[in-house]
Write an enzyme that holds these catalytic residues in place. Structure first.
Site, PDB file in Angstrom:
ATOM      1  N   HIS A   1       6.473   5.827   5.927  1.00 42.28           N
ATOM      2  CA  HIS A   1       5.163   6.429   5.677  1.00 42.28           C
ATOM      3  C   HIS A   1       4.277   6.080   6.874  1.00 42.28           C
ATOM      4  O   HIS A   1       4.096   4.903   7.194  1.00 42.28           O
ATOM      5  CB  HIS A   1       4.554   5.910   4.369  1.00 42.28           C
ATOM      6  CG  HIS A   1       5.356   6.322   3.167  1.00 42.28           C
ATOM      7  ND1 HIS A   1       5.654   5.460   2.135  1.00 42.28           N
ATOM      8  CD2 HIS A   1       5.903   7.522   2.852  1.00 42.28           C
ATOM      9  CE1 HIS A   1       6.366   6.121   1.221  1.00 42.28           C
ATOM     10  NE2 HIS A   1       6.525   7.360   1.635  1.00 42.28           N
TER      11      HIS A   1
ATOM     12  N   GLU B   1       1.319   3.288   7.199  1.00 38.52           N
ATOM     13  CA  GLU B   1       1.578   1.916   6.743  1.00 38.52           C
ATOM     14  C   GLU B   1       1.913   1.067   7.963  1.00 38.52           C
ATOM     15  O   GLU B   1       3.058   1.001   8.400  1.00 38.52           O
ATOM     16  CB  GLU B   1       2.695   1.949   5.688  1.00 38.52           C
ATOM     17  CG  GLU B   1       2.284   2.836   4.508  1.00 38.52           C
ATOM     18  CD  GLU B   1       3.349   2.983   3.432  1.00 38.52           C
ATOM     19  OE1 GLU B   1       4.418   2.357   3.545  1.00 38.52           O
ATOM     20  OE2 GLU B   1       3.099   3.751   2.487  1.00 38.52           O
TER      21      GLU B   1
ATOM     22  N   HIS C   1       7.156  -1.420   3.890  1.00 36.15           N
ATOM     23  CA  HIS C   1       6.032  -0.528   3.580  1.00 36.15           C
ATOM     24  C   HIS C   1       4.787  -1.358   3.291  1.00 36.15           C
ATOM     25  O   HIS C   1       4.843  -2.577   3.135  1.00 36.15           O
ATOM     26  CB  HIS C   1       6.347   0.295   2.318  1.00 36.15           C
ATOM     27  CG  HIS C   1       7.419   1.302   2.513  1.00 36.15           C
ATOM     28  ND1 HIS C   1       7.196   2.661   2.449  1.00 36.15           N
ATOM     29  CD2 HIS C   1       8.743   1.151   2.768  1.00 36.15           C
ATOM     30  CE1 HIS C   1       8.333   3.299   2.662  1.00 36.15           C
ATOM     31  NE2 HIS C   1       9.293   2.413   2.862  1.00 36.15           N
TER      32      HIS C   1
ATOM     33  N   GLU D   1       7.207  -3.965  -0.163  1.00 36.87           N
ATOM     34  CA  GLU D   1       5.787  -3.585  -0.126  1.00 36.87           C
ATOM     35  C   GLU D   1       5.011  -4.813   0.320  1.00 36.87           C
ATOM     36  O   GLU D   1       4.983  -5.830  -0.374  1.00 36.87           O
ATOM     37  CB  GLU D   1       5.319  -3.122  -1.511  1.00 36.87           C
ATOM     38  CG  GLU D   1       6.034  -1.877  -2.017  1.00 36.87           C
ATOM     39  CD  GLU D   1       5.584  -0.583  -1.319  1.00 36.87           C
ATOM     40  OE1 GLU D   1       4.574  -0.612  -0.577  1.00 36.87           O
ATOM     41  OE2 GLU D   1       6.259   0.444  -1.513  1.00 36.87           O
TER      42      GLU D   1
HETATM   43 ZN   LIG Z   1       5.358   3.468   1.872  1.00 39.15          ZN
END
Ligand SMILES: [Zn+2]
EC number: 3.5.1.96
Length: 330
Positions: free
Chosen positions: A56, A59, A148, A212
């Protein structure tokens, strides 16, 4: 050159030399945003490590961690001891500071993918590169950390998603390393979801996670202090030595119970848009209203909500509903 590689990749430029040597190894550019490093003498404990960031585009903290790792390799502060594949996922989205250009890249990692467009084409490139990398380094077990940051706040800002797998369970040492790297929670997926980390687990049997690492911020505005132990884990993997370890019981474990799907135009979540990930709701509480599916309420046991998003397309997942589960026995 290694530390310039990130900036050149964002600008769509090719570095002057496509190969070179950090201390005790060689690097090779495999394509835009794809860098392989191979040690002269791999350590016996080494994994074949895929480290990916920017799947993404907005990020940025994981990209800064990759930058730190490459700088440490370049100065010799970290001695390369494991085969390493560094991947930057969605370069045009990174350059634009957006999550994606046309569609979410992190649902396209399947070999029977039929879609076309920039993100599907990039998914195919990344899959082929991962396949070839693991094939070249079969004498070391495969590992993939796909890094991420989350869009929203979280009761546990740093957490790992373990993709669903039908093969052998995740190795015990992974839970110790993740705890040692300051991760606060683990979420076990309950079915296939075609993310990049799932790709490596499903097709290659890799130790694989989506990590994350805090909340989305622009370059230079990330709190890298909280990610120091994660940075140390990446360096240990690159050196092919055992990372710092901590008891897995330091982390909270969750299992996905079900997915909350959006089934109609007239759909709303029954809680505030900025509700943090892992917020728990009591039995009987209304979670969503959908003109087709009706109300979704919590059953007899409390459920926590992760990745809620009412704005998804019809037929897509609007949230994961998760319940606490004991730590894996180690
Ligand atoms: Zn992500």
């Amino acid at each position: 050159m290694l530390s310039d590689w990130l900036d050149l990749s964002f600008e769509g430029k090719t570095p002057r030399s496509r190969t070179g040597g950090p201390a005790n190894g060689r690097y090779r550019l495999l394509g835009s945003g794809m860098l392989e490093l191979v040690p002269n003498t791999p350590q016996p404990e080494a994994y074949s490590c895929v480290i990916s960031a920017g799947i993404h585009g907005n990020e940025t903290a994981p990209i800064e961690l990759v930058g730190e790792l490459l700088a440490a390799l370049e100065t010799g502060q970290v001695r390369l001891g494991a085969p390493l594949l560094i991947l930057l996922g969605n370069l045009p989205a990174i350059a634009a500071g957006q999550r994606f250009i046309n569609t979410n890249l992190n649902r396209l990692f399947r070999r029977d993918l039929e879609e076309s467009g920039p993100e599907p084409d990039r998914a195919r490139e990344l899959m082929a590169t991962v396949d070839a990398f693991y094939a070249r380094h079969q004498d070391h077990p495969p590992l993939h950390y796909d890094m991420h940051t989350a869009i929203r706040d979280s009761r546990y800002p740093r957490f790992a998603v373990e993709p669903y797998g039908e093969g052998p369970p995740t190795e015990e040492n992974q839970w110790h390393w993740l705890a040692g790297a300051g991760l606060q929670a683990v979420l076990h997926q309950h079915c296939h979801s075609w993310t990049f980390s799932h790709y490596s687990r499903h097709y290659h049997g890799a130790q694989a996670f989506t990590l994350e690492l805090g909340k989305v911020a622009e370059f230079g505005h990330n709190d890298l202090t909280a990610l120091r132990p994660m940075s140390e884990l990446l360096k240990a993997l690159a050196e092919g030595v055992l990372p710092a370890s901590a008891p897995p019981s330091r982390m909270a474990f969750f299992q996905v119970e079900r997915e909350l799907m959006r089934e109609s135009e007239d759909f709303s979540l029954c809680f505030a848009e900025d509700t943090p990930n892992f917020t728990e709701f009591a039995p009987g509480r209304c979670l969503a209203r959908d003109a087709t599916a009706g109300e979704c309420r919590v059953g007899n046991t409390p459920l926590a909500v992760v990745f809620p998003n009412a704005e998804v397309e019809i037929g897509a997942r609007a949230a994961l509903l998760v319940a606490t589960t004991p730590p894996p026995r180690t």
